[in-house]
Design a protein around this motif. Sequence first.
Motif, short mmCIF file in Angstrom:
data_model
loop_
_atom_site.label_atom_id
_atom_site.label_comp_id
_atom_site.label_asym_id
_atom_site.label_seq_id
_atom_site.Cartn_x
_atom_site.Cartn_y
_atom_site.Cartn_z
N THR A 126 0.84 -1.21 0.00
CA THR A 126 0.00 0.00 0.00
C THR A 126 0.87 1.25 0.00
N PHE A 127 1.91 1.25 0.84
CA PHE A 127 2.81 2.41 0.89
C PHE A 127 3.50 2.61 -0.45
N ILE A 128 3.98 1.53 -1.05
CA ILE A 128 4.67 1.63 -2.33
C ILE A 128 3.70 2.11 -3.41
N HIS A 129 2.47 1.63 -3.39
CA HIS A 129 1.46 2.06 -4.35
C HIS A 129 1.15 3.55 -4.19
N ASP A 130 1.02 4.00 -2.94
CA ASP A 130 0.69 5.41 -2.68
C ASP A 130 1.87 6.35 -2.89
N ASN A 131 3.08 5.81 -2.88
CA ASN A 131 4.30 6.62 -3.04
C ASN A 131 5.17 6.01 -4.13
N PRO A 132 4.80 6.21 -5.39
CA PRO A 132 5.58 5.61 -6.48
C PRO A 132 7.02 6.10 -6.44
N GLY A 133 7.93 5.20 -6.70
CA GLY A 133 9.35 5.55 -6.70
C GLY A 133 9.99 5.51 -5.33
N ALA A 134 9.23 5.10 -4.31
CA ALA A 134 9.80 5.03 -2.96
C ALA A 134 10.89 3.96 -2.92
N ASP A 135 12.02 4.32 -2.33
CA ASP A 135 13.11 3.36 -2.21
C ASP A 135 13.04 2.65 -0.86
N PHE A 136 13.98 1.74 -0.62
CA PHE A 136 14.01 0.94 0.60
C PHE A 136 14.00 1.83 1.84
N GLY A 137 14.86 2.85 1.86
CA GLY A 137 14.97 3.73 3.03
C GLY A 137 13.68 4.47 3.33
N ALA A 138 13.02 4.96 2.30
CA ALA A 138 11.76 5.70 2.50
C ALA A 138 10.68 4.79 3.06
N VAL A 139 10.61 3.57 2.55
CA VAL A 139 9.60 2.62 3.02
C VAL A 139 9.86 2.27 4.48
N MET A 140 11.10 1.93 4.79
CA MET A 140 11.43 1.54 6.17
C MET A 140 11.21 2.70 7.14
N LYS A 141 11.56 3.91 6.73
CA LYS A 141 11.38 5.08 7.59
C LYS A 141 9.90 5.31 7.90
N ALA A 142 9.06 5.13 6.93
CA ALA A 142 7.63 5.35 7.11
C ALA A 142 6.96 4.23 7.90
N ILE A 143 7.40 3.01 7.69
CA ILE A 143 6.70 1.86 8.27
C ILE A 143 7.24 1.47 9.64
N SER A 144 8.51 1.73 9.90
CA SER A 144 9.13 1.30 11.16
C SER A 144 8.36 1.72 12.41
N PRO A 145 7.92 2.97 12.54
CA PRO A 145 7.18 3.34 13.76
C PRO A 145 5.88 2.56 13.94
N GLU A 146 5.25 2.20 12.83
CA GLU A 146 3.98 1.47 12.90
C GLU A 146 4.15 0.01 13.30
N ILE A 147 5.32 -0.56 13.03
CA ILE A 147 5.51 -1.99 13.29
C ILE A 147 6.34 -2.27 14.53
N LYS A 148 6.85 -1.23 15.17
CA LYS A 148 7.74 -1.41 16.32
C LYS A 148 7.07 -2.29 17.37
N GLY A 149 7.73 -3.38 17.69
CA GLY A 149 7.22 -4.31 18.69
C GLY A 149 6.13 -5.23 18.18
N ARG A 150 5.73 -5.04 16.94
CA ARG A 150 4.65 -5.86 16.39
C ARG A 150 5.13 -6.80 15.29
N PHE A 151 6.32 -6.51 14.73
CA PHE A 151 6.86 -7.33 13.65
C PHE A 151 8.38 -7.26 13.71
N ASP A 152 9.03 -8.37 13.43
CA ASP A 152 10.49 -8.45 13.51
C ASP A 152 11.15 -7.53 12.48
N GLY A 153 12.07 -6.69 12.94
CA GLY A 153 12.72 -5.71 12.08
C GLY A 153 13.55 -6.34 10.97
N ARG A 154 14.27 -7.43 11.27
CA ARG A 154 15.10 -8.07 10.25
C ARG A 154 14.24 -8.65 9.14
N GLU A 155 13.18 -9.32 9.55
CA GLU A 155 12.28 -9.90 8.55
C GLU A 155 11.61 -8.79 7.74
#
Length: 136
Positions: A97-126
Motif C-alpha cells: 500500500t505504501f509503495i502504491h501510494d508513493n511511487p518511486g519510494a526506495d528501501f529507506g523511504a519505506v522503512m522510515k515510514a513503516i518502522s514506527p507502525e511496526i515497532k514491537g509488532r513485527f520483527d525488524g530483520r524480517e
Amino acid sequence: MIERVSEDIKAAMKAKDKGRLDALRLLKSAFIENNTSAKPKSDAEVAIAHVKKLKDSMESYPAGSEEVAKIKSEIEFLSAYVPQPLSKEDFETMVRTFIHDNPGADFGAVMKAISPEIKGRFDGREASQIVKTLVG
C-alpha cells in the motif's frame, strides 16, 4: 495505560492472584520509571521493552526450569498490554500500500515510514528482507 494497570493490580489483589500481581507491579514500576525519565517513551514502547526483557531473560535459565515457567506466565499476563503482533501477510499489505501510494519510494523511504507502525509488532530483520524484495 498506567491507570489500567493500577486497576488490574487492585483486581489481582482482590483475587489473591500473586503471579499476576507481581507481573503487573513490575510493569507499573517500569511505567513510573519511564514517566520520570528525561526522555519518556510511549506506554506501548515501555510495555514492549518490558516483555522483551522478560523473553530475553528466559534464555538465562535451563529449559523447563521453574524460573522459565514463572517468566512465561508473566509474559502471558502482560500480553494484554502489548500491541498485537502483525502477521506477515498484513505487513506485506502495508508495504504494498505504501509503495502504491508513493511511487518511486526506495528501501529507506519505506522503512522510515513503516518502522514506527511496526515497532514491537513485527520483527525488524524480517521486515527489511520483505521490503527489499518488494521494492527491488
